[in-house]
Design an enzyme around this catalytic site. Sequence first.
Site, PDB file in Angstrom:
ATOM      1  CG  HIS A  22       2.943   3.823   8.623  1.00 27.97           C
ATOM      2  ND1 HIS A  22       3.093   4.660   7.533  1.00 27.97           N
ATOM      3  CD2 HIS A  22       2.632   2.598   8.111  1.00 27.97           C
ATOM      4  CE1 HIS A  22       2.871   3.971   6.426  1.00 27.97           C
ATOM      5  NE2 HIS A  22       2.586   2.722   6.744  1.00 27.97           N
ATOM      6  CE  LYS A  33      27.377  -2.106  -5.839  1.00 30.33           C
ATOM      7  NZ  LYS A  33      27.323  -0.963  -6.777  1.00 30.33           N
ATOM      8  NE  ARG A  39      -1.616  -2.368   2.559  1.00 25.50           N
ATOM      9  CZ  ARG A  39      -1.700  -3.606   2.080  1.00 25.50           C
ATOM     10  NH1 ARG A  39      -2.734  -3.947   1.377  1.00 25.50           N
ATOM     11  NH2 ARG A  39      -0.744  -4.508   2.297  1.00 25.50           N
ATOM     12  CB  THR A  40       3.397   2.636   2.283  1.00 26.56           C
ATOM     13  OG1 THR A  40       2.639   2.156   3.377  1.00 26.56           O
ATOM     14  CG2 THR A  40       3.941   4.013   2.605  1.00 26.56           C
ATOM     15  NE  ARG A  51       6.905   0.714   5.033  1.00 28.77           N
ATOM     16  CZ  ARG A  51       5.705   0.143   4.913  1.00 28.77           C
ATOM     17  NH1 ARG A  51       5.606  -1.110   4.552  1.00 28.77           N
ATOM     18  NH2 ARG A  51       4.610   0.836   5.160  1.00 28.77           N
TER      19      ARG A  51
HETATM   20  N1   CP Z   1      -0.560  -0.129   5.639  1.00 32.79           N
HETATM   21  C1   CP Z   1       0.684  -0.334   5.173  1.00 32.79           C
HETATM   22  O1   CP Z   1       1.661   0.312   5.575  1.00 32.79           O
HETATM   23  O2   CP Z   1       0.756  -1.340   4.235  1.00 32.79           O
HETATM   24  P1   CP Z   1       2.078  -1.757   3.474  1.00 32.79           P
HETATM   25  O3   CP Z   1       3.015  -2.369   4.481  1.00 32.79           O
HETATM   26  O4   CP Z   1       1.628  -2.737   2.419  1.00 32.79           O
HETATM   27  O5   CP Z   1       2.703  -0.519   2.878  1.00 32.79           O
END
Ligand code: CP
Length: 308
Positions: A133, A84, A55-56, A105
């Site tokens: 998040h 590396k 999703r993100t 992320r």
């Molecule tokens: N909700 C969410 O962060 O989903 P993903 O881990 O798929 O990005």
Amino acid sequence: MSLKGRHLIDPNDFTLEELNQIFELAHKMEKNPQDYSDLCKGKILATLFYEPSTRTKFSFEAAMLRLGGSILGFADANTSSVKKGESISDTIRVMDGYSDIVVMRHPREGAPKLASNFSSVPIINGGDGGHQHPTQTLTDLFTINNLKGEIKNLRIALCGDLKYGRTVHSLIKTLARYEGMSFYLISPGQLQMPVYIKDYVKNQYNVEIIETEDLEDVINKVDVLYMTRIQRERFFNEEDYLKLKNSYILTSDKIKNAKENMMIMHPLPRVNEIDYSVDDDKRAVYFKQAKYGVYARMSLIAHLLGVN
Ligand code: CP
């Protein structure tokens, strides 16, 4: 105040007024997406994902493409020079010259914050370890605002892995700032919300927090039920995960006595915690929530690039 050039590392980096600005534009983008299809022409979004994501990553990419911009990045750091041994600071100093805005992320708490210290372009935290998040929170708030009409006087239940789940850490910190909110924190004893977060929201915002292990005991009292996955990847041993993985499984039967207009949310991915039979219930909004994430992120990108 303008959001142009700002980073988004923690959900509280933005005031409530700034969050409202983001939701207002997201709402317009949802209604008339064609009006915004050239807004980011010539701009590049970099997605640096050191951990898996559906999703993100893809909602950010969809958002930038829908705004007429371009994307580059990696979904697996092992295909980049990280393999590396390149440091975050060096990677960011380079990507800074290749892109106009970066989403990162990372499994390590604080990695996007570190990146922001070396970047001249906006850094967005796409999830850092078991910490925060913030763009999931934008998605969640935009969903509540759209479906409830406002974010006010709500009883919110957060259920599942409240220890390692970064989505709920960001969500409670942000929701607590709105008027009249109260919280039920439902988790096994081993997976309770960290004390530093509970203390922060209680001391800063004076909200009521009730902790329990029993979902069925509170399900008929709440306006929003926010389910979360037990975060297998954050456990130190598999045995502990196996003991807790099925702590909560929401079924059609369990929501029979819940409020007619209760919203069932989930940041997704789900594993076992919501039975597929719940998907057809009109209160289940988690797939709608995932879609709203695109508009919330379109608006965020436009604001941080100063093209809104
Ligand atoms: N909700 C969410 O962060 O989903 P993903 O881990 O798929 O990005």
